[in-house]
Design a protein around this motif. Structure first.
Motif, PDB file in Angstrom:
ATOM      1  N   LEU A 130       0.818  -1.211   0.000  1.00 14.46           N
ATOM      2  CA  LEU A 130       0.000   0.000   0.000  1.00 14.46           C
ATOM      3  C   LEU A 130       0.855   1.266   0.000  1.00 14.46           C
ATOM      4  N   ASN A 131       2.011   1.226   0.656  1.00 16.12           N
ATOM      5  CA  ASN A 131       2.889   2.402   0.710  1.00 16.12           C
ATOM      6  C   ASN A 131       3.881   2.445  -0.446  1.00 16.12           C
ATOM      7  N   CYS A 132       4.360   1.288  -0.878  1.00 15.57           N
ATOM      8  CA  CYS A 132       5.344   1.226  -1.968  1.00 15.57           C
ATOM      9  C   CYS A 132       4.600   0.902  -3.265  1.00 15.57           C
ATOM     10  N   VAL A 133       3.940   1.880  -3.794  1.00 18.75           N
ATOM     11  CA  VAL A 133       3.002   1.660  -4.900  1.00 18.75           C
ATOM     12  C   VAL A 133       3.699   1.380  -6.224  1.00 18.75           C
ATOM     13  N   ASN A 134       5.012   1.599  -6.293  1.00 16.69           N
ATOM     14  CA  ASN A 134       5.736   1.370  -7.545  1.00 16.69           C
ATOM     15  C   ASN A 134       6.462   0.027  -7.574  1.00 16.69           C
ATOM     16  N   LEU A 135       6.131  -0.849  -6.643  1.00 18.51           N
ATOM     17  CA  LEU A 135       6.741  -2.179  -6.635  1.00 18.51           C
ATOM     18  C   LEU A 135       6.398  -2.937  -7.920  1.00 18.51           C
ATOM     19  N   VAL A 136       7.436  -3.466  -8.570  1.00 17.41           N
ATOM     20  CA  VAL A 136       7.224  -4.289  -9.760  1.00 17.41           C
ATOM     21  C   VAL A 136       7.736  -5.714  -9.564  1.00 17.41           C
ATOM     22  N   ASP A 137       8.605  -5.937  -8.571  1.00 21.35           N
ATOM     23  CA  ASP A 137       9.164  -7.276  -8.292  1.00 21.35           C
ATOM     24  C   ASP A 137       8.962  -7.630  -6.825  1.00 21.35           C
ATOM     25  N   ILE A 138       8.368  -8.791  -6.562  1.00 22.42           N
ATOM     26  CA  ILE A 138       8.271  -9.317  -5.195  1.00 22.42           C
ATOM     27  C   ILE A 138       8.598 -10.800  -5.223  1.00 22.42           C
ATOM     28  N   ASP A 139       9.572 -11.205  -4.405  1.00 24.13           N
ATOM     29  CA  ASP A 139       9.947 -12.616  -4.300  1.00 24.13           C
ATOM     30  C   ASP A 139       9.599 -13.116  -2.903  1.00 24.13           C
ATOM     31  N   LEU A 140       8.604 -14.004  -2.831  1.00 24.27           N
ATOM     32  CA  LEU A 140       8.164 -14.576  -1.558  1.00 24.27           C
ATOM     33  C   LEU A 140       8.463 -16.072  -1.497  1.00 24.27           C
ATOM     34  N   SER A 141       9.402 -16.535  -2.285  1.00 19.87           N
ATOM     35  CA  SER A 141       9.725 -17.966  -2.328  1.00 19.87           C
ATOM     36  C   SER A 141      10.073 -18.498  -0.938  1.00 19.87           C
ATOM     37  N   ASN A 142       9.656 -19.731  -0.685  1.00 16.73           N
ATOM     38  CA  ASN A 142       9.949 -20.455   0.565  1.00 16.73           C
ATOM     39  C   ASN A 142       9.168 -19.937   1.768  1.00 16.73           C
ATOM     40  N   ALA A 143       8.212 -19.049   1.539  1.00 16.38           N
ATOM     41  CA  ALA A 143       7.377 -18.565   2.651  1.00 16.38           C
ATOM     42  C   ALA A 143       6.265 -19.585   2.876  1.00 16.38           C
ATOM     43  N   THR A 144       6.628 -20.713   3.462  1.00 15.88           N
ATOM     44  CA  THR A 144       5.707 -21.848   3.569  1.00 15.88           C
ATOM     45  C   THR A 144       4.543 -21.587   4.520  1.00 15.88           C
ATOM     46  N   GLU A 145       4.658 -20.559   5.371  1.00 10.42           N
ATOM     47  CA  GLU A 145       3.592 -20.277   6.330  1.00 10.42           C
ATOM     48  C   GLU A 145       2.560 -19.296   5.782  1.00 10.42           C
ATOM     49  N   LEU A 146       2.862 -18.646   4.691  1.00 13.03           N
ATOM     50  CA  LEU A 146       1.922 -17.664   4.141  1.00 13.03           C
ATOM     51  C   LEU A 146       0.687 -18.359   3.580  1.00 13.03           C
ATOM     52  N   LYS A 147      -0.465 -17.756   3.840  1.00 11.16           N
ATOM     53  CA  LYS A 147      -1.717 -18.336   3.358  1.00 11.16           C
ATOM     54  C   LYS A 147      -2.426 -17.339   2.443  1.00 11.16           C
ATOM     55  N   ASP A 148      -3.665 -17.629   2.131  1.00  6.87           N
ATOM     56  CA  ASP A 148      -4.400 -16.820   1.167  1.00  6.87           C
ATOM     57  C   ASP A 148      -4.530 -15.342   1.536  1.00  6.87           C
ATOM     58  N   PRO A 149      -4.670 -14.981   2.825  1.00 11.96           N
ATOM     59  CA  PRO A 149      -4.694 -13.545   3.138  1.00 11.96           C
ATOM     60  C   PRO A 149      -3.438 -12.805   2.669  1.00 11.96           C
ATOM     61  N   ALA A 150      -2.282 -13.485   2.685  1.00 10.86           N
ATOM     62  CA  ALA A 150      -1.054 -12.859   2.183  1.00 10.86           C
ATOM     63  C   ALA A 150      -1.153 -12.622   0.680  1.00 10.86           C
ATOM     64  N   ALA A 151      -1.698 -13.603  -0.049  1.00 11.73           N
ATOM     65  CA  ALA A 151      -1.879 -13.429  -1.488  1.00 11.73           C
ATOM     66  C   ALA A 151      -2.860 -12.301  -1.766  1.00 11.73           C
ATOM     67  N   ARG A 166       7.455 -19.533  -5.168  1.00 14.66           N
ATOM     68  CA  ARG A 166       7.945 -20.910  -5.093  1.00 14.66           C
ATOM     69  C   ARG A 166       7.858 -21.456  -3.667  1.00 14.66           C
ATOM     70  N   ARG A 167       7.301 -22.648  -3.541  1.00 15.83           N
ATOM     71  CA  ARG A 167       7.155 -23.367  -2.264  1.00 15.83           C
ATOM     72  C   ARG A 167       6.246 -22.650  -1.273  1.00 15.83           C
ATOM     73  N   CYS A 168       5.386 -21.793  -1.735  1.00 17.01           N
ATOM     74  CA  CYS A 168       4.350 -21.222  -0.855  1.00 17.01           C
ATOM     75  C   CYS A 168       3.204 -22.229  -0.817  1.00 17.01           C
ATOM     76  N   LYS A 169       3.399 -23.288  -0.061  1.00 20.85           N
ATOM     77  CA  LYS A 169       2.533 -24.457  -0.139  1.00 20.85           C
ATOM     78  C   LYS A 169       1.148 -24.245   0.461  1.00 20.85           C
ATOM     79  N   ALA A 170       0.992 -23.199   1.276  1.00 22.09           N
ATOM     80  CA  ALA A 170      -0.292 -22.987   1.937  1.00 22.09           C
ATOM     81  C   ALA A 170      -1.226 -22.071   1.153  1.00 22.09           C
ATOM     82  N   ILE A 171      -0.740 -21.484   0.079  1.00 24.14           N
ATOM     83  CA  ILE A 171      -1.594 -20.624  -0.750  1.00 24.14           C
ATOM     84  C   ILE A 171      -2.402 -21.505  -1.693  1.00 24.14           C
ATOM     85  N   THR A 172      -3.698 -21.214  -1.812  1.00 27.22           N
ATOM     86  CA  THR A 172      -4.591 -22.034  -2.625  1.00 27.22           C
ATOM     87  C   THR A 172      -5.118 -21.235  -3.818  1.00 27.22           C
TER      88      THR A 172
END
Length: 711
Positions: A130-151, A166-172
């Motif tokens: 919300l604050n960094c509105v010009n973000l074009v690249d985000i790498d969340l690989s291996n964040a195995t605890e992140l779920k759908d609210p993070a997405a 990659r390996r965000c296994k809890a996102i559906t």
């Protein structure tokens, strides 16, 4: 009074000194600093000259890779123009850290790497996007605890172009659906090993994100357990998903192949993809350049025949560990007129199949046959006869080829820049002379476990562009042959001499003198190597990786020389260097401030030496197995003092000797412990060896070496 003292001294006029850098524009100074990107220490030296240089360097820096999350506020205020922030070395990034970043960087930040960090949630991600509105690249690989609210939080990044999950296994499918709806500018998305995502989520990406150029669906599930009804809030709405099964099939492949700009598609390990699924390719995907279907066991030549001439731009095809390379399979691909690279690693290869590839009218630039059973002189020679423009060739573990193949390759493919031929055990010594005589454009050469001798090395030294040379387990080479490499291959960056027992100090001295740009050296189990070799290598100031395990004659004296001379040293392996003790740790602690990974197993280091390493702020990984001088109290003190540790390998016996609260404290700091039990490892290795004997042709010496290296 002396006459000289009576004479009036001439009046001195003060000439103000001129700082000529003040006459240069900021753009010119920035251009000068661009040339210092190779060595971060140079920029640091520049910034310490004066306040003006300090300020200039602060404004010039665009990329930052910090080691400590607790220093983020200070660092970000010093460098106000950061656009690329790599936090992969910070083990503990929580929501408060992301809040600091979002408040300081704001519109400047364009890229953030969170691929190796922990402890943040959807709350911190929401503040960030919300604050960094010009973000074009985000790498969340291996964040195995992140779920759908993070997405769902990521979905608010409206300008996002590249997203790695990659390996965000809890996102559906629910979460990835939010991303598809919110991030319509996506050009790259990696969902490799996202076990909660199936046809529905992938289909939504294909339908909503029309700008996709690169899509990685590798190892998305064929079948998984049913999940229960779930819900997530996005844009004020509660989205509910009923309990269903997951599968990546042809249902999502059709909308994917309709993407107008799709260039790279990765389907490695997608077992739900079969011949019927690939029928969609008959309609063509004219923008596709790279297609990876490695380990897609249900795809045969029937499905691959769908790759017609309409797939006009396809340049790289990866079919590793898939169907046998038969005449039918090769014929099914002959219409790919633009194909430049094909990788068939691990496939069963037939002679008619290789011959048919040789008959393609196209001119391949890259061919990989690593670990392919069935590669023979007849098939390989026929193939290279037609593809003379090859630049990269990999025939690793093709154990049936002989001098005949090498003679054809070197005679016809003289423009090779990379040749990998590890464990081609039937290739005779004279073949390596041909490589040096005919393929002098080589930059990478892997001759591990081959019969090359000093005459072969002398010939290969003609390849003056060599930057990567692997000579592990080459038992016929000596210092005399290596001296030719040192004399003629001045551009060498990586040298691997693992278990080449004929190499001694004289050869390493020649390499160190002739190849000052060396960055990686492996002399593990070269048992005659002494401190003189390390003293020679200490002249190579760019050295960042050194492996000396199993060199019993090396002592702390040689290690001290490396510490003083090689200040960029980042990875050090001294396992089974029994004469390295605390005296070697002190110079490391003082000079090797870039050291990130160290293996001290079976050395003579005690509590004192281990504790001294705590002054290395970069140190993140330690392997400290079987140190006789290590006590529980000393280990506890060292672990507490090394505040940047993210991974520690320890003997299982220490688990009961140290308090549980200690481990909980260190794990809360982001440190992961890996426990080792030698007896269990040997049993595991024996079982694995038996399995591979049943599956394929395996060299018995390989397993012998593996057992010797058990920690």
């Amino acid at each position: 009074m002396n006459l000289l003292t009576k004479m009036k001294k001439p009046k001195q006029t003060h000439v103000p000194s001129t700082n000529y850098f003040d006459l240069l524009s900021e753009e010119i100074v920035f251009s000068i600093l661009d040339f210092l990107d190779d060595n971060p220490l140079d920029k640091k030296s520049f910034s310490l000259v004066c306040k003006s240089f300090y300020t200039t360097e602060s404004l010039h820096r665009r990329a930052l890779k910090p080691l400590r999350s607790e220093h983020l506020t200070k660092i970000l205020h010093r460098y106000p123009c950061i656009t690329n922030l790599d936090l992969s070395l910070c083990p503990r990034i929580d929501d408060s850290s992301l809040t600091v970043i979002s408040n300081v960087c704001k519109n400047m930040l364009r890229s953030i790497d969170l691929s190796r960090t922990k402890f943040f949630t959807h709350v911190g991600l929401s503040n960030l996007v919300l604050n960094c509105v010009n973000l074009v690249d985000i790498d969340l690989s291996n964040a195995t605890e992140l779920k759908d609210p993070a997405a769902a939080a990521i979905a608010e990044a409206k300008n996002l172009e590249r997203l790695w999950l990659r390996r965000c296994k809890a996102i559906t499918d629910i979460g990835i659906g939010c991303v598809a709806v919110g991030c319509k500018k996506l050009r790259l998305i990696s969902l490799k090993w996202c076990l909660g995502i199936g046809d529905l989520g992938v289909g939504l990406i294909a339908v909503k994100c029309k700008e996709i150029r690169s899509l990685d669906l590798s190892y998305l599930p064929l079948y998984v357990k049913l999940w229960t009804e779930d819900l997530v809030t996005y844009a004020g709405l509660v989205i509910t998903m009923p309990a269903v099964g997951l599968e990546i099939t042809k249902n999502c492949l059709l909308p994917i192949l309709e993407l107008q700009y799709l260039e790279d598609l990765f389907l490695e390990g997608c077992f739900g993809i079969d011949d019927d699924s690939l029928a969609a390719l008959k309609k063509g995907c004219k923008s596709l350049e790279t297609l990876d279907m490695s380990s897609c066991q249900n795809v045969s030549h029937v499905g691959l025949s769908s790759l017609t001439s309409d797939t006009a731009c396809l340049r790289q095809l990866i079919l590793a560990y898939g169907s046998p390379v038969t005449l039918a399979l090769a014929d099914s691909l002959q219409k790919l007129s633009m194909l430049q690279s094909i990788k068939l690693d691990g496939c069963l290869v037939t002679c008619p199949g290789l011959k048919a590839i040789g008959n393609w009218c196209i001119s391949l630039r890259e061919l990989s046959l690593s670990k392919c059973l069935g590669v023979t002189d007849e098939g390989l020679s026929s193939l290279v006869t037609k593809h003379k423009d090859l630049r990269k060739l990999d025939v690793t573990c093709c154990r049936k080829i002989t001098h005949v193949s090498i003679a054809h390759i070197t005679n016809l493919c003289t423009s090779l820049t990379s040749l990998r031929m590890e464990s081609c055990t039937l290739v005779s010594r004279e073949s390596f002379v041909l490589i040096g005589q005919r393929c002098q454009c080589l930059e990478e050469l892997d001759l591990t476990d081959n019969e090359i001798d000093d005459e072969g090395l002398k010939s290969i030294s003609r390849c003056s562009k060599l930057s990567n040379l692997k000579l592990g387990i080459c038992l016929n080479i000596t210092d005399g042959g290596l001296a030719h490499i040192g004399l003629c291959c001045s551009q060498l960056i990586e040298l691997d001499l693992y278990r080449s027992a004929g190499i001694m100090d004289t050869g390493i001295l020649a390499i160190a003198r002739g190849c000052p740009g060396l960055e990686m050296v492996n002399i593990a189990y070269c048992t005659e190597i002494t401190d003189h070799s390390l003293m020679s290598l200490s002249r190579c100031s760019k050295l960042n990786t050194l492996e000396t395990r199993g060199c019993p004659l090396i002592t702390s004296l040689g290690l001290a020389a490396i510490a003083v001379g090689c200040k960029q040293l980042a990875k050090l392996d001294t396992k089974k260097c029994y004469n390295i003790d605390d005296a070697g740790m002190i110079p490391l602690a003082h000079f090797s401030q870039n050291l990130r990974q160290i293996n001290l197993s079976y050395s003579s280091v005690t509590d004192v030496g281990l504790l001294s390493l705590a002054s290395i702020s970069c140190l993140q990984s330690m392997t400290i197995l079987h140190l006789k001088g290590l006590t529980p109290s000393g280990l506890a003190a060292a672990l507490l003092a090394c505040v940047g540790l993210t991974k520690v390998k320890l003997q299982e016996s220490f688990k009961s000797l140290l308090p549980r609260l200690l481990f909980e404290h260190l794990e809360a700091r982001g440190c992961v412990f890996q426990w080792r039990d030698k007896v269990f490892q040997i049993i595991e290795m024996a079982l694995r060896s038996t399995f591979y004997y049943l599956q394929a042709e395996v060299d018995p010496i390989f397993w012998k070496l593996q057992l010797e290296d058990v920690e």
